[in-house]
Design an enzyme around this catalytic site. Sequence first.
Site, mmCIF file in Angstrom:
data_model
loop_
_atom_site.group_PDB
_atom_site.id
_atom_site.type_symbol
_atom_site.label_atom_id
_atom_site.label_comp_id
_atom_site.label_asym_id
_atom_site.label_seq_id
_atom_site.Cartn_x
_atom_site.Cartn_y
_atom_site.Cartn_z
ATOM 1 N N SER A 1 42.993 32.941 40.523
ATOM 2 C CA SER A 1 42.258 34.182 40.811
ATOM 3 C C SER A 1 40.768 33.946 40.637
ATOM 4 C CB SER A 1 42.712 35.294 39.860
ATOM 5 O OG SER A 1 41.739 36.320 39.871
ATOM 6 N N HIS B 1 43.935 33.754 45.048
ATOM 7 C CA HIS B 1 44.162 35.156 44.707
ATOM 8 C C HIS B 1 42.818 35.868 44.604
ATOM 9 C CE1 HIS B 1 46.667 38.394 43.033
ATOM 10 N NE2 HIS B 1 45.678 38.629 42.202
ATOM 11 N N ASP C 1 40.972 39.429 43.915
ATOM 12 C CA ASP C 1 41.166 40.735 43.288
ATOM 13 C C ASP C 1 40.117 41.736 43.753
ATOM 14 O OD1 ASP C 1 43.433 40.368 41.468
ATOM 15 O OD2 ASP C 1 42.162 38.864 40.512
ATOM 16 N N MET D 1 38.828 45.531 43.565
ATOM 17 C CA MET D 1 38.922 46.725 42.703
ATOM 18 C C MET D 1 37.870 47.750 43.119
ATOM 19 S SD MET D 1 39.395 44.955 38.983
ATOM 20 C CE MET D 1 40.385 43.456 38.773
ATOM 21 N N HIS E 1 44.729 40.962 46.666
ATOM 22 C CA HIS E 1 45.361 41.954 45.790
ATOM 23 C C HIS E 1 44.479 43.201 45.771
ATOM 24 C CE1 HIS E 1 46.738 42.874 41.348
ATOM 25 N NE2 HIS E 1 47.127 43.800 42.200
ATOM 26 N N MET F 1 43.523 46.496 44.550
ATOM 27 C CA MET F 1 43.647 47.484 43.470
ATOM 28 C C MET F 1 42.709 48.630 43.825
ATOM 29 S SD MET F 1 43.813 44.760 40.369
ATOM 30 C CE MET F 1 43.125 43.494 41.431
ATOM 31 N N MET G 1 52.902 42.977 37.859
ATOM 32 C CA MET G 1 51.745 42.894 36.961
ATOM 33 C C MET G 1 52.240 42.684 35.541
ATOM 34 S SD MET G 1 48.976 43.121 38.778
ATOM 35 C CE MET G 1 47.909 43.009 37.341
ATOM 36 N N PHE H 1 41.147 44.069 34.722
ATOM 37 C CA PHE H 1 40.313 43.059 34.077
ATOM 38 C C PHE H 1 41.069 41.746 33.910
ATOM 39 C CE2 PHE H 1 39.159 47.278 32.705
ATOM 40 C CZ PHE H 1 37.784 47.300 32.968
ATOM 41 N N ASP I 1 51.132 38.252 37.671
ATOM 42 C CA ASP I 1 49.680 38.328 37.582
ATOM 43 C C ASP I 1 49.267 38.967 36.261
ATOM 44 O OD1 ASP I 1 46.967 38.526 38.103
ATOM 45 O OD2 ASP I 1 47.172 39.967 39.740
ATOM 46 N N GLY I 2 48.518 38.189 35.473
ATOM 47 C CA GLY I 2 47.959 38.722 34.232
ATOM 48 C C GLY I 2 48.397 37.935 33.017
HETATM 49 C C1 DX5 Z 1 43.877 41.815 36.870
HETATM 50 C C2 DX5 Z 1 43.909 40.971 38.121
HETATM 51 C C3 DX5 Z 1 44.276 39.567 37.853
HETATM 52 C C4 DX5 Z 1 43.308 38.820 36.977
HETATM 53 C C5 DX5 Z 1 44.110 37.867 36.159
HETATM 54 O O1 DX5 Z 1 43.718 43.133 37.197
HETATM 55 O O2 DX5 Z 1 44.820 41.490 39.057
HETATM 56 O O3 DX5 Z 1 44.532 38.849 39.051
HETATM 57 O O4 DX5 Z 1 42.346 38.088 37.697
HETATM 58 O O5 DX5 Z 1 43.283 37.291 35.204
HETATM 59 P P1 DX5 Z 1 43.864 36.473 33.970
HETATM 60 O O6 DX5 Z 1 44.617 35.308 34.524
HETATM 61 O O7 DX5 Z 1 42.636 36.088 33.217
HETATM 62 O O8 DX5 Z 1 44.755 37.405 33.197
HETATM 63 ZN ZN ZN Z 2 45.348 40.149 40.784
#
Ligand code: DX5
Ligand code: ZN
Length: 218
Positions: A7, A32, A34, A36, A65, A67, A136, A142, A174-175
Amino acid sequence: MIKIAPSILAADFARLAEAVQKVEAAGASYLHIDVMDGHFVPNITIGPPVIAALRPHTRLVFDVHLMIAAPERYLSDFIRAGADILTVHAEACIHLHRTLGAIKMAGVRAGVALNPATPLTAVEHVLDLVDLVLVMTVNPGFGGQKFIKGMLPKIAALRALIERRGLKAEIEVDGGINTQTAALAVEAGAAVLVAGSAVFLSDDPGAAVRALAAVSST
Ligand code: DX5
Ligand code: ZN
């Protein structure tokens, strides 16, 4: 084969092309990305222009992804920017079936994501439409949060459901993925591992990708 999806959320945004090339050379499968919006999640990141700027720098599959609230408003912008997989949150779509159908109709792969509190039943009736289900393992918004172990039974139940129905959807987690949690997620049935901090906050992102791939295949 387990796929690694670094990511870029944890990468240096001023040197994204360089970061991406490092993980591509190390054998990552997906990139990946992200997105937001400050509404669906309490954070704002990047949008189509940054994705389009990155597109010529790598051949990695762009795993976007979303969000964002009501993502159906922006599908074509993300596809034009270069998305290969578009994942929307079940919680963000009133007409989830229609939105997933629109993604497929546009010719890209469709994914559906589930927040930790959302039960599997939210996607039970759209499973045959999707190429990917994103479970998730933190609350989205974050990077750098702690893996929620309570999601492991959910991953296992999803794996069983997909197999029972003879479907092809990939399970992505993810996470909070690192070498320890990666092993647990794969054991439960995950096939695609997203990792932000574990890859881009390490001194050697390429080695971090290889370490995740090694753990997950043992
Ligand atoms: C969180 C994101 C993730 C994030 C994961 O909302 O969707 O993709 O980048 O980060 P890490 O691997 O640091 O948990
Ligand atoms: Zn993500």
